[in-house]
Design a protein around this motif. Structure first.
Motif, short mmCIF file in Angstrom:
data_model
loop_
_atom_site.label_atom_id
_atom_site.label_comp_id
_atom_site.label_asym_id
_atom_site.label_seq_id
_atom_site.Cartn_x
_atom_site.Cartn_y
_atom_site.Cartn_z
N ALA A 153 0.85 -1.19 0.00
CA ALA A 153 0.00 0.00 0.00
C ALA A 153 0.88 1.24 0.00
O ALA A 153 1.97 1.24 0.60
N GLY A 154 0.40 2.28 -0.66
CA GLY A 154 1.19 3.50 -0.78
C GLY A 154 0.86 4.57 0.23
O GLY A 154 1.57 5.57 0.33
N SER A 155 -0.23 4.39 0.97
CA SER A 155 -0.64 5.38 1.96
C SER A 155 -1.37 4.68 3.09
O SER A 155 -1.81 3.54 2.95
N ASN A 156 -1.50 5.39 4.22
CA ASN A 156 -2.20 4.81 5.35
C ASN A 156 -3.66 4.55 5.02
O ASN A 156 -4.23 3.52 5.41
N LYS A 157 -4.27 5.46 4.27
CA LYS A 157 -5.68 5.28 3.88
C LYS A 157 -5.87 4.04 3.03
O LYS A 157 -6.78 3.24 3.26
N GLU A 158 -5.00 3.86 2.04
CA GLU A 158 -5.09 2.68 1.19
C GLU A 158 -4.84 1.40 1.99
O GLU A 158 -5.53 0.39 1.81
N ALA A 159 -3.86 1.45 2.89
CA ALA A 159 -3.53 0.27 3.68
C ALA A 159 -4.69 -0.13 4.59
O ALA A 159 -5.02 -1.31 4.70
N LEU A 160 -5.30 0.85 5.26
CA LEU A 160 -6.44 0.55 6.12
C LEU A 160 -7.60 -0.02 5.32
O LEU A 160 -8.29 -0.95 5.76
N SER A 161 -7.81 0.51 4.12
CA SER A 161 -8.89 0.02 3.26
C SER A 161 -8.65 -1.43 2.87
O SER A 161 -9.58 -2.26 2.91
N ARG A 162 -7.42 -1.76 2.49
CA ARG A 162 -7.11 -3.13 2.08
C ARG A 162 -7.23 -4.10 3.25
O ARG A 162 -7.77 -5.20 3.11
N ALA A 163 -6.73 -3.70 4.42
CA ALA A 163 -6.82 -4.56 5.60
C ALA A 163 -8.26 -4.80 6.00
O ALA A 163 -8.66 -5.93 6.33
N THR A 164 -9.06 -3.76 5.97
CA THR A 164 -10.48 -3.88 6.32
C THR A 164 -11.21 -4.76 5.33
O THR A 164 -12.07 -5.58 5.71
N GLU A 165 -10.87 -4.67 4.05
CA GLU A 165 -11.55 -5.46 3.02
C GLU A 165 -11.29 -6.96 3.21
O GLU A 165 -12.22 -7.77 3.16
N VAL A 166 -10.03 -7.35 3.47
CA VAL A 166 -9.75 -8.79 3.62
C VAL A 166 -10.34 -9.31 4.93
O VAL A 166 -10.68 -10.50 5.04
N LEU A 167 -10.48 -8.44 5.90
CA LEU A 167 -11.10 -8.84 7.16
C LEU A 167 -12.59 -9.04 6.98
O LEU A 167 -13.15 -10.09 7.33
N ASP A 168 -13.25 -8.05 6.40
CA ASP A 168 -14.71 -8.12 6.24
C ASP A 168 -15.16 -9.16 5.22
O ASP A 168 -16.26 -9.71 5.32
N SER A 169 -14.31 -9.45 4.23
CA SER A 169 -14.67 -10.44 3.21
C SER A 169 -14.49 -11.87 3.68
O SER A 169 -14.95 -12.82 3.01
#
Length: 439
Positions: free
Chosen positions: A287-303
């Motif tokens: 991830a290139g930013s904290n926002k992108e990283a949080l989004s990716r982590a949340t997506e794999v968690l919620d999915s």
């Protein structure tokens, strides 16, 4: 180069060269340096300190005192996290599969609990059949196949640290920032990591109770690890209350399964886990930013992808193949449950967190000495967090014990650990500060 001359230089406040340090560590590993000489150097460092350059040299010498792992055959970045320890800190169980599901590889070499803090390895040992100390072939297979593996340190990794720490432990020289730094990092860096994120706890349930001490340690860890060639950052996180609503071994595994499956997620636990995941994803370049990283982590968690990764890891390391679907079928259960009820209404304004951890140890869920056996079934669940409204006659927590007498003793401690007030306190952030390489 005589060991006593190296000791003399440090005793007199002079800086040691990298050659002097590596020579001493080699002698410590081989046994040529005596226990008394190791203790003398530890005491000299305790009083005279070490520069960053000396700490880097000590860390790398201890890292290279045994086997070092090589993951260059993996098709993605290799990263890990280390926590200085707390109560209800089961972050590793969710963090490793979250980051793995995002495309990184996490060979997480963890430790056992000692004192009032829990150990990640003890939690994994609560899962029947799980091989927490596999041979190298199985370890590599697990990491390659599932993206993560949570295992214990082998004797082949950083053997100099094992001897050094044992001597420091009995000579009152544990509380030295450069020696703590070298001890933590030598083991982690021997695992062949490309990047590392540190979770340094601060508060009444942490080893570092003052903010300035936690900042000093975090800064030392970050600067030395980067000086040793591993990209590293740190988060200072609050430990003035248990991080999860459960404290123990099997109960924290159950809490982690609930977290991964989405059944229940404690607020502060979520905040810290996702913040650390974001740090790891940025460090790996995923991830290139904290926002992108949080989004990716949340997506794999919620999915559910992170939950699937954890389930595959458990299965390949010998645990039940359907563990995620039926965790309570497999996790050990204590025979006695006792609710610690509140005797008046109010809001939780404070928790003596260390006392909660000590209560778990007294139940049999922790160690007073390294050789103590663990009762994985005992623990505490339903711990009300700071800010929660307490209702008279309703539980502050639930004790899981081997006997009624044990449960009643723990209940007394838990009740005394809670402070209630007439109004709800302000919400405190779980992540206090970030320490970057440039900090």
């Amino acid at each position: 180069m005589l060991p006593q001359e190296i000791i003399r230089r440090k005793r007199d406040g002079k800086p040691l060269t990298a050659d002097e340090i590596s020579t001493f560590v080699a002698g410590m590993t081989s046994g040529k340096v005596t226990e008394g000489q190791v203790a003398a150097l530890a005491m000299a460092v305790f009083f005279k300190g070490m520069s960053r350059e000396e700490a880097v040299a000590l860390t790398t010498a201890m890292r290279d005192s045994g086997e070092t792992l090589d993951w260059s055959d993996l098709p993605g970045p290799v990263t890990d996290k280390h926590s200085t320890g707390g109560v209800g800190d089961n972050v590793s169980l969710m963090l490793a599969p979250i980051v793995a599901a995002c495309g990184a590889y996490v060979p997480m070499i963890s430790g056992r609990g000692l004192g009032h803090t829990g150990g990640t390895l003890d939690k994994m040992d609560a899962i029947p059949g799980y091989v927490s100390q596999p041979d190298n072939a199985l370890f590599r297979k697990a990491v390659r196949t599932t993206g993560c593996a949570i295992i214990g340190q082998t004797a082949a990794l950083a053997p100099a640290d094992k001897r050094f720490y044992a001597i420091r432990d009995v000579t009152a020289t544990v509380e030295s920032v450069p020696l703590i730094t070298a001890s933590i990092l030598s083991k982690k860096l021997a695992a062949g990591l490309e990047s590392l994120v540190l979770d340094v706890k601060v508060g009444n349930g942490a080893f570092m109770q003052r903010g300035r001490d936690a900042t000093e340690l975090a800064t030392s860890l970050v600067e030395v690890a980067n000086g040793a060639g591993t990209r590293t950052s740190a988060l200072i996180t609050g430990m003035n209350e248990p991080l999860a609503s459960a404290a123990g071994n099997a109960v924290e595994v159950s809490n982690a399964v609930d977290f991964l499956s989405g059944r229940r997620r404690d607020r502060r636990l979520t905040e810290v886990t996702l913040a650390l995941a974001a740090e790891m994803l940025i460090a790996t370049g995923i991830a290139g930013s904290n926002k992108e990283a949080l989004s990716r982590a949340t997506e794999v968690l919620d999915s559910g992808r992170a939950a699937e990764a954890f389930g595959r890891m458990v299965a390949i390391l010998g645990g039940p193949k359907d563990f995620m679907e039926r965790p309570l079928t497999y996790l050990p259960k204590a025979p006695v449950e006792l609710a610690v009820t509140c005797d008046r209404k109010g809001f939780v304004t404070g928790i003596a967190t260390r006392d909660i951890g000590v209560a778990v140890v007294a139940l049999g869920g922790g160690r007073s000495a390294p050789e103590d056996l663990i009762d994985h079934a005992v623990g505490i669940t339903g711990l009300l967090p700071v800010g929660a409204e307490a209702v008279r006659g309703e539980p502050l927590a639930i004790i899981h014990a081997r006997s009624k007498a044990d449960a009643e003793k723990a209940a007394t401690v838990i009740k005394a650990a809670y402070t209630l007030g007439p109004s709800r306190p302000a919400t405190q952030k779980a992540v206090v500060r970030r320490i970057s390489p440039a900090a």
